[in-house]
Design a protein around this motif. Structure first.
Motif, PDB file in Angstrom:
ATOM      1  N   GLY A   1      -6.886   1.189   6.580  1.00  0.00           N
ATOM      2  CA  GLY A   1      -5.662   0.985   7.335  1.00  0.00           C
ATOM      3  C   GLY A   1      -4.471   0.953   6.408  1.00  0.00           C
ATOM      4  N   GLU A   2      -3.432   0.285   6.852  1.00  0.00           N
ATOM      5  CA  GLU A   2      -2.159   0.335   6.149  1.00  0.00           C
ATOM      6  C   GLU A   2      -1.884  -1.040   5.545  1.00  0.00           C
ATOM      7  OE1 GLU A   2       1.750  -0.117   5.276  1.00  0.00           O
ATOM      8  OE2 GLU A   2       1.151  -0.916   7.229  1.00  0.00           O
TER       9      GLU A   2
ATOM     10  N   LYS B   1      -0.631   2.518  -6.533  1.00  0.00           N
ATOM     11  CA  LYS B   1       0.330   3.617  -6.416  1.00  0.00           C
ATOM     12  C   LYS B   1      -0.217   4.730  -5.537  1.00  0.00           C
ATOM     13  CE  LYS B   1       2.731   2.782 -10.628  1.00  0.00           C
ATOM     14  NZ  LYS B   1       3.201   3.262 -11.914  1.00  0.00           N
ATOM     15  N   LYS B   2       0.685   5.613  -5.110  1.00  0.00           N
ATOM     16  CA  LYS B   2       0.258   6.740  -4.284  1.00  0.00           C
ATOM     17  C   LYS B   2      -0.119   7.923  -5.173  1.00  0.00           C
ATOM     18  CE  LYS B   2       1.770   9.511  -0.286  1.00  0.00           C
ATOM     19  NZ  LYS B   2       0.552   9.618   0.412  1.00  0.00           N
ATOM     20  N   PHE B   3      -1.165   8.634  -4.797  1.00  0.00           N
ATOM     21  CA  PHE B   3      -1.502   9.865  -5.500  1.00  0.00           C
ATOM     22  C   PHE B   3      -0.382  10.876  -5.303  1.00  0.00           C
ATOM     23  CE2 PHE B   3      -6.119   8.730  -4.830  1.00  0.00           C
ATOM     24  CZ  PHE B   3      -6.465   8.683  -6.174  1.00  0.00           C
ATOM     25  N   VAL B   4       0.150  11.390  -6.405  1.00  0.00           N
ATOM     26  CA  VAL B   4       1.160  12.446  -6.296  1.00  0.00           C
ATOM     27  C   VAL B   4       0.658  13.651  -7.086  1.00  0.00           C
ATOM     28  CG1 VAL B   4       3.558  13.074  -6.657  1.00  0.00           C
ATOM     29  CG2 VAL B   4       2.985  10.711  -6.123  1.00  0.00           C
ATOM     30  N   PRO B   5       0.072  14.630  -6.392  1.00  0.00           N
ATOM     31  CA  PRO B   5      -0.478  15.772  -7.120  1.00  0.00           C
ATOM     32  C   PRO B   5       0.616  16.695  -7.647  1.00  0.00           C
ATOM     33  CG  PRO B   5      -0.791  16.047  -4.755  1.00  0.00           C
ATOM     34  CD  PRO B   5      -0.106  14.733  -4.949  1.00  0.00           C
TER      35      PRO B   5
ATOM     36  N   ASN C   1       4.454   1.272   1.740  1.00  0.00           N
ATOM     37  CA  ASN C   1       5.505   0.477   2.379  1.00  0.00           C
ATOM     38  C   ASN C   1       5.941  -0.730   1.537  1.00  0.00           C
ATOM     39  OD1 ASN C   1       5.951   2.061   4.711  1.00  0.00           O
ATOM     40  ND2 ASN C   1       3.995   1.340   5.517  1.00  0.00           N
ATOM     41  N   ASP C   2       5.966  -0.512   0.204  1.00  0.00           N
ATOM     42  CA  ASP C   2       6.489  -1.510  -0.740  1.00  0.00           C
ATOM     43  C   ASP C   2       5.978  -2.921  -0.419  1.00  0.00           C
ATOM     44  OD1 ASP C   2       7.954  -2.588  -2.779  1.00  0.00           O
ATOM     45  OD2 ASP C   2       9.868  -2.563  -1.699  1.00  0.00           O
ATOM     46  N   THR C   3       4.666  -3.075  -0.474  1.00  0.00           N
ATOM     47  CA  THR C   3       4.036  -4.305   0.005  1.00  0.00           C
ATOM     48  C   THR C   3       3.604  -5.229  -1.129  1.00  0.00           C
ATOM     49  OG1 THR C   3       3.215  -3.080   1.910  1.00  0.00           O
ATOM     50  CG2 THR C   3       2.139  -5.186   1.444  1.00  0.00           C
TER      51      THR C   3
ATOM     52  N   MET D   1      -1.339  -7.065   5.416  1.00  0.00           N
ATOM     53  CA  MET D   1      -0.824  -8.278   4.765  1.00  0.00           C
ATOM     54  C   MET D   1      -0.163  -9.211   5.780  1.00  0.00           C
ATOM     55  SD  MET D   1      -1.630  -8.761   1.663  1.00  0.00           S
ATOM     56  CE  MET D   1      -0.598 -10.216   1.488  1.00  0.00           C
ATOM     57  N   LYS D   2       0.596  -8.619   6.710  1.00  0.00           N
ATOM     58  CA  LYS D   2       1.257  -9.432   7.750  1.00  0.00           C
ATOM     59  C   LYS D   2       0.223 -10.196   8.561  1.00  0.00           C
ATOM     60  CE  LYS D   2       5.350  -6.722   8.518  1.00  0.00           C
ATOM     61  NZ  LYS D   2       5.509  -5.363   9.028  1.00  0.00           N
TER      62      LYS D   2
END
Lengths: 251, 198
Positions: B48-49, B103-107, B90-92, B54-55
């Motif tokens: 999930g997200e 971090k997000k995968f950035v190919p 979402n800067d969590t 976290m919320k």
């Protein structure tokens, strides 16, 4: 290194495995849970269950089957066939499916892809595309490949990706059942244009066809049914062959 | 042995319960603080997200509870990411058990590297730890994720996709696996049964 996936597909009708040659003539190939367990033990990387039941009890029998499979096997599996609503997806994911696949319902109502991806995450939404070449142009077909649409396959693949599909399962109806090889040119074109994985389907007949679809076809995964069900190719020998051919594979 | 699987708004928890069942243990899916606190082992699954998860955890005070636990604790997939310090998703701000960033995968080349990272990949550079006992060299596990935890001195095993990332993290009683052990065949079963023996 991330490996290419080998995915046996089990067509299900009223809880039993069947496989149609060109989707018309159906043959019985056994108990789905037992078959799933065998494939998992043999080294299949994932499984796809495609339900072609058309009765009113469909939803309940499919959810029951999904629960049985999820209890028995320890590799990921996708369930498809007649799924059209967010509620359908919820029932199947809660029963233990890892991913669901939608086909005709996405063509009919493309917004459903966005809704399903938002609710459950892109990772569990596979959009299946059946394609057929008509006078040199690839068009999306629905209803088991019987009904033509005006959607061009490449454009539809791009659209489902943008709407939040996590993977595309591309079946060439021209190749399906022929055992003459996958639709490598079209697969390569689509796989290169998209940022999501593409599962190739339709046309597997020899081990070399799998090598070709991973190299020329640029597919991330390859799906087949009858050649596995009727033991024409064993998954262990196929994986050995691919590893020897320097394809990255899970051994 | 009492196993608590933390219940929160995350997908496909059922597979984790079935996997534990196949190993002969009955796990209870619960968000009850007392049940979680008194369990012998706690499993924190997830899909999930990050910010939504976290919320949900905060609303039920599960965030402080998780940080206070002393028994062996296993985070899986999103569970691993939530145990880290911060996620780019979402800067969590996450639970901070592991001082590691997600971090997000950035190919660089989106044809060669697709995101999410989906499929079977190898665990490499395995450290000597009971969680990793009796595994084959470079075992394959099943991944589905778009975000990854950076390498750190808490990394027990790494995986390479675009670059190396933390496949498994460990600090004190907290263990976490980015892949899905419940879907990773015999290797996954071994990881889970090793955890149950810790």
């Amino acid at each position: 290194m991330l490996t290419k996936r080998i995915i046996p597909c089990l067509d299900i009708k009223e809880g039993r495995t069947v496989k149609g040659v060109n989707f018309v003539e159906l043959r019985d190939a056994g108990d789905p849970v037992e078959l799933a367990k065998i494939y998992s033990d043999e080294g299949a990387d994932e499984l796809v269950f495609l339900d072609i039941t058309a009765t009113v009890d469909k939803r309940k029998t499919l959810a029951e089957l999904v629960t049985k499979v999820a209890k028995a096997i320890n590799i990921p599996f996708t369930v498809g066939g007649g799924i059209s609503t967010v509620e359908d997806v919820k029932v199947l994911l809660n029963a233990g499916a890892d991913k669901i696949s939608i086909n005709s319902s996405a063509v009919k109502n493309p917004q459903i892809i966005n809704e399903m991806a938002a609710e459950f995450g892109s990772q569990c939404i596979v959009v299946a595309i059946d394609t057929r070449n008509v006078d040199g142009i690839d068009f999306v077909h629905t209803h088991g490949g019987r009904r033509a649409t005006l959607l061009k396959t490449q454009e539809w693949a791009q659209e489902v990706c943008e709407r939040g599909a996590g993977e595309i399962l591309l079946t060439s109806m021209d190749h399906d059942g022929t055992k003459a090889g996958f639709s490598n040119e079209l697969l390569a074109e689509i796989s290169s244009a998209l940022s999501i994985p593409v599962i190739a389907s339709g046309g597997a007949g020899t081990m070399a066809h799998f090598k070709d679809v991973f190299t020329f076809g640029k597919a991330d995964a390859a799906l087949a049914a009858s050649i596995f069900h009727f033991k024409e190719i064993g998954i262990p020998e196929l994986k050995r062959y691919l590893a020897d051919s320097e394809i990255s594979i899970r051994n | 042995m009492k196993i608590a699987v933390i219940k929160y708004n995350s997908g496909n928890v059922q597979s984790v319960l079935y996997a534990l069942e196949r190993l002969g243990v009955q796990a209870e899916l619960t968000d009850d603080a007392e049940k979680i606190r008194s369990a012998d082992k706690v499993v924190f699954p997830g899909q999930g997200e990050a910010s939504t998860a976290m919320k949900y955890l905060k609303k039920r005070n599960l965030d402080t509870l998780i940080g206070d636990l002393k028994q062996p604790f296993l985070g899986v997939c999103l569970g691993l990411q939530l145990l880290c310090e911060h996620s780019e998703e979402n800067d969590t701000k996450c639970l901070g058990i592991f001082p590691v960033k997600v971090k997000k995968f950035v190919p660089e080349n989106s044809q060669e590297f697709k995101v999410p990272h989906v499929g079977w990949n190898e665990l490499e550079d395995l450290k000597n730890n009971p969680l990793l006992a009796d595994l084959p060299a470079n075992p394959f596990v099943y991944y589905v994720h778009s975000y990854y935890a950076e390498l750190s001195n808490l990394t027990l095993a790494s995986t390479h996709y675009i670059h190396d990332f933390s496949g498994i993290l460990h600090r004190d009683n907290y263990y976490a696996i980015q892949a899905h052990p419940e879907k990773s065949g015999l290797v996954g079963e071994k990881l889970l049964s090793n955890f149950l023996r810790i």
